[in-house]
Design a protein around this motif. Sequence first.
Motif, PDB file in Angstrom:
ATOM      1  N   GLY A 105       1.171   3.669  -0.640  1.00  0.00           N
ATOM      2  CA  GLY A 105       1.888   2.402  -0.560  1.00  0.00           C
ATOM      3  C   GLY A 105       2.386   1.926  -1.908  1.00  0.00           C
ATOM      4  N   PRO A 106       3.409   1.057  -1.905  1.00  0.00           N
ATOM      5  CA  PRO A 106       4.051   0.625  -3.152  1.00  0.00           C
ATOM      6  C   PRO A 106       3.158  -0.230  -4.041  1.00  0.00           C
ATOM      7  N   THR A 115       0.725   2.116  -5.915  1.00  0.00           N
ATOM      8  CA  THR A 115       1.521   2.989  -6.781  1.00  0.00           C
ATOM      9  C   THR A 115       2.016   2.242  -8.010  1.00  0.00           C
ATOM     10  N   SER A 122       0.263  11.318  -1.108  1.00  0.00           N
ATOM     11  CA  SER A 122       1.583  11.068  -1.671  1.00  0.00           C
ATOM     12  C   SER A 122       1.696   9.583  -2.010  1.00  0.00           C
ATOM     13  N   GLN A 123       2.684   9.239  -2.804  1.00  0.00           N
ATOM     14  CA  GLN A 123       2.895   7.838  -3.153  1.00  0.00           C
ATOM     15  C   GLN A 123       3.236   7.014  -1.919  1.00  0.00           C
ATOM     16  N   GLU A 124       3.971   7.607  -0.992  1.00  0.00           N
ATOM     17  CA  GLU A 124       4.340   6.891   0.228  1.00  0.00           C
ATOM     18  C   GLU A 124       3.103   6.580   1.071  1.00  0.00           C
TER      19      GLU A 124
END
Length: 267
Positions: free
Chosen positions: A244-245, A248, A239-241
């Motif tokens: 990490g930001p 992403t 997942s994107q979470e």
Amino acid sequence: MSDAFPANLAFACSQFASIAQVCRRIGINRQQFNKYLAAQVRPSQHNMRRICDFFGVTESEILLEERRFRELLAVRSAPETQRGAPLYAPAIERLSRASGSLDRYCGYYYRYFFAFSYPGMITRSIGRLTRVGDQYLWKNVERHASMSHGASDVTKYEGMAFLLGDRLTIVEYESLLAGSITQMILYPSYHTGIDYLTGLQTGGPMKRGRKPAASRVMLEYLGQRVDLSRAIRRCGMFSQEAVGPRVTALIRNDMAADAWVFEVDQL
């Protein structure tokens, strides 16, 4: 059996280094094959099919009048001396000569991109760039959980890399079935060390209807040596979470409202 068959068979064999080589590659006994050439024995239906498949002709074609068969084979095949070096070999050699050095980029990378077949999920795979002679070879391994049996599916890619026009270009193919080709174009690193390489990739995913697609891609440099087993275990679909930001943001496939083409800015 057409009277032209022995002559046509002999002519087809002349495209190779020796009759013995042809027999080995087809898997037919040399003595038996000599009887075909001498018109002493007719090949069984099974062996005729093997012979035709090897030379890339049909049974009706190998029974054609000699002149017509030679014309047909001249169009479809190349001499063995040419087969040894594929027709595209000069193009690869020329690109290799034109390529700048990629020595500083050799090593292992994590590769990140939004999965073509699973909306919103991010793929992390592991790749390696190595130098062999004057050429740079690329290998990439994707690992993700199977939707059918729960175990991990592994997909392997192989290809070549070039530094052309101040951009890294990697062309790879899926190595098991050779059913797809992917191209990456990446910005080089202008820093002393290498951390991230960003760019675009194109491909035709096996799933999702094989629609041609493009996405942003990022390579994270891991170094010349890694704990490969541990690195592969960290690959998969995330997942994107979980990613990490930072990652992403670098691979998000946003496109400006006034843009007409899909572009990636340099870091």
